[in-house]
Enzyme design. Sequence first.
Site, PDB file in Angstrom:
ATOM      1  CB  THR A 119      -0.922   0.171   1.344  1.00 45.45           C
ATOM      2  OG1 THR A 119      -1.802  -1.125   1.178  1.00 45.45           O
ATOM      3  CG2 THR A 119      -1.837   1.492   1.180  1.00 45.45           C
ATOM      4  CE  LYS A 134      -5.906  -4.676  -0.576  1.00 46.51           C
ATOM      5  NZ  LYS A 134      -4.406  -4.980  -0.099  1.00 46.51           N
ATOM      6  CG  ASP A 173      -4.422  -1.794   2.305  1.00 47.08           C
ATOM      7  OD1 ASP A 173      -4.048  -1.461   3.423  1.00 47.08           O
ATOM      8  OD2 ASP A 173      -4.136  -2.764   1.852  1.00 47.08           O
ATOM      9  CD  GLU A 196      -2.391  -2.629  -1.462  1.00 43.56           C
ATOM     10  OE1 GLU A 196      -3.051  -1.586  -1.468  1.00 43.56           O
ATOM     11  OE2 GLU A 196      -2.146  -3.376  -0.440  1.00 43.56           O
ATOM     12  N   GLY A 197      -2.168  -5.381  -5.344  1.00 36.85           N
ATOM     13  CA  GLY A 197      -2.919  -6.892  -5.230  1.00 36.85           C
ATOM     14  C   GLY A 197      -3.284  -6.923  -3.616  1.00 36.85           C
ATOM     15  N   GLY A 238      -2.099  -9.315  -0.545  1.00 35.98           N
ATOM     16  CA  GLY A 238      -1.328 -10.577  -0.033  1.00 35.98           C
ATOM     17  C   GLY A 238      -0.241 -10.475  -0.994  1.00 35.98           C
ATOM     18  CG  ASN A 275       8.730  -0.563   2.598  1.00 33.86           C
ATOM     19  OD1 ASN A 275       8.987   0.618   2.553  1.00 33.86           O
ATOM     20  ND2 ASN A 275       7.898  -1.301   3.086  1.00 33.86           N
TER      21      ASN A 275
HETATM   22  N1  LIG Z   1       8.363   2.949   4.168  1.00 36.52           N
HETATM   23  C1  LIG Z   1       7.206   2.970   5.080  1.00 36.52           C
HETATM   24  N2  LIG Z   1       7.157   3.958   5.862  1.00 36.52           N
HETATM   25  C2  LIG Z   1       6.316   3.946   6.830  1.00 36.52           C
HETATM   26  N3  LIG Z   1       5.301   2.941   7.077  1.00 36.52           N
HETATM   27  C3  LIG Z   1       5.586   1.961   6.536  1.00 36.52           C
HETATM   28  C4  LIG Z   1       6.387   1.730   5.376  1.00 36.52           C
HETATM   29  N4  LIG Z   1       6.280   0.470   4.998  1.00 36.52           N
HETATM   30  C5  LIG Z   1       5.213  -0.132   5.584  1.00 36.52           C
HETATM   31  N5  LIG Z   1       4.790   0.741   6.413  1.00 36.52           N
HETATM   32  C6  LIG Z   1       3.639   0.249   7.668  1.00 36.52           C
HETATM   33  O1  LIG Z   1       3.935  -0.743   7.717  1.00 36.52           O
HETATM   34  C7  LIG Z   1       2.559  -1.479   7.627  1.00 36.52           C
HETATM   35  C8  LIG Z   1       2.354  -2.571   6.467  1.00 36.52           C
HETATM   36  O2  LIG Z   1       2.514  -1.778   5.262  1.00 36.52           O
HETATM   37  P1  LIG Z   1       1.552  -1.866   4.117  1.00 36.52           P
HETATM   38  O3  LIG Z   1       0.081  -1.664   4.497  1.00 36.52           O
HETATM   39  O4  LIG Z   1       2.049  -0.879   3.008  1.00 36.52           O
HETATM   40  O5  LIG Z   1       1.635  -3.446   3.685  1.00 36.52           O
HETATM   41  P2  LIG Z   1       0.898  -4.360   2.484  1.00 36.52           P
HETATM   42  O6  LIG Z   1       1.920  -4.985   1.831  1.00 36.52           O
HETATM   43  O7  LIG Z   1       0.094  -3.209   1.819  1.00 36.52           O
HETATM   44  O8  LIG Z   1      -0.192  -5.082   3.508  1.00 36.52           O
HETATM   45  P3  LIG Z   1      -1.500  -5.880   2.895  1.00 36.52           P
HETATM   46  O9  LIG Z   1      -1.064  -7.248   2.586  1.00 36.52           O
HETATM   47  O10 LIG Z   1      -2.380  -5.975   4.406  1.00 36.52           O
HETATM   48  O11 LIG Z   1      -2.067  -5.131   1.939  1.00 36.52           O
HETATM   49  C9  LIG Z   1       1.558  -0.326   7.398  1.00 36.52           C
HETATM   50  O12 LIG Z   1       1.356  -0.019   8.878  1.00 36.52           O
HETATM   51  C10 LIG Z   1       2.509   0.644   7.079  1.00 36.52           C
HETATM   52  O13 LIG Z   1       2.144   1.947   7.149  1.00 36.52           O
HETATM   53 MG   LIG Z   2      -1.960  -3.208   1.557  1.00 36.68          MG
END
Ligand SMILES: Nc1ncnc2c1ncn2[C@@H]1O[C@H](COP(=O)(O)OP(=O)(O)OP(=O)(O)O)[C@@H](O)[C@H]1O
Ligand SMILES: [Mg+2]
Length: 238
Positions: free
Chosen positions: A28, A49, A66, A125-126, A128, A185
């Site tokens: 996300t 999404k 998201d 966005e996918g 998982g 990341n």
């Molecule tokens: N570079 C970053 N800076 C700040 N926060 C981050 C960063 N990367 C991830 N996070 C935080 O980590 C958590 C997981 O990130 P994110 O929600 O983007 O993962 P995701 O892969 O989209 O998860 P999901 O599978 O639930 O969609 C969130 O709370 C997000 O705000």
């Molecule tokens: Mg996400």
Amino acid sequence: MPPTPTDREPPPLRGCLVTGTDTGVGKTIVAAAIAAALRADGVRVAACKPVVTGVDEPDPSGAPADHELLAACTGQTPGDVTAATFGAAVSPHLAAADAGTPLDPDALLQNARAVAATADVLVAEGVGGLLVPLTPQWSVCDYAAALGLPLVVVARPGLGTINHTCLTVTVARAAGLRVRGIVLNPWPPAPTAMERDNARTIAALTGVRVWTLAQVVGLTPDALAAAAAAWPIGDWIA
Ligand SMILES: Nc1ncnc2c1ncn2[C@@H]1O[C@H](COP(=O)(O)OP(=O)(O)OP(=O)(O)O)[C@@H](O)[C@H]1O
Ligand SMILES: [Mg+2]
């Protein structure tokens, strides 16, 4: 005989789908940063999404859901970004079955195309990782392939990421998907020798350029757009 309108394939979409090696890797954040950077450049961008699960289990850090963060970066409403939300943080196929409303691939694709039609670029966005089932027989990988969107893969920087990232790229290519970029990341301020080697090794093994995203403070569209400034987003959405 020329094709009739009903014979025609839907027009190709311009944009990308952000997938990841796992849930919680930063899809996300990366998708929001891509969208925010495009919008800051004056590009009409929309996000989608297919399914958001876990809306009854808010992120402990207070990060928005998201579809809320993506909407904040594109100017859509959260309801424009996704047509399907479920309370429990479980795989979409299970969340939908438990709710008694199984997901329909055609409806999910139609929704993505309708969102894409509102803008010049679609950032999807996918859910998982690539092999997560949206229905028992139809995965995120099938969704990406049906939309014809190239992929950006988000992965962790640390131990295990070479295997997870190469598995994801292998599955993507086996499905005919193009992988345009990989983002590690959150990239630490002082990466270890192993983390730096992970980036180099993933690039060498996959032939895909590896980029990084550091911790973003605030998660505002401006902060996210600034964090994406170095990425070749034009190449990712072509
Ligand atoms: N570079 C970053 N800076 C700040 N926060 C981050 C960063 N990367 C991830 N996070 C935080 O980590 C958590 C997981 O990130 P994110 O929600 O983007 O993962 P995701 O892969 O989209 O998860 P999901 O599978 O639930 O969609 C969130 O709370 C997000 O705000
Ligand atoms: Mg996400």
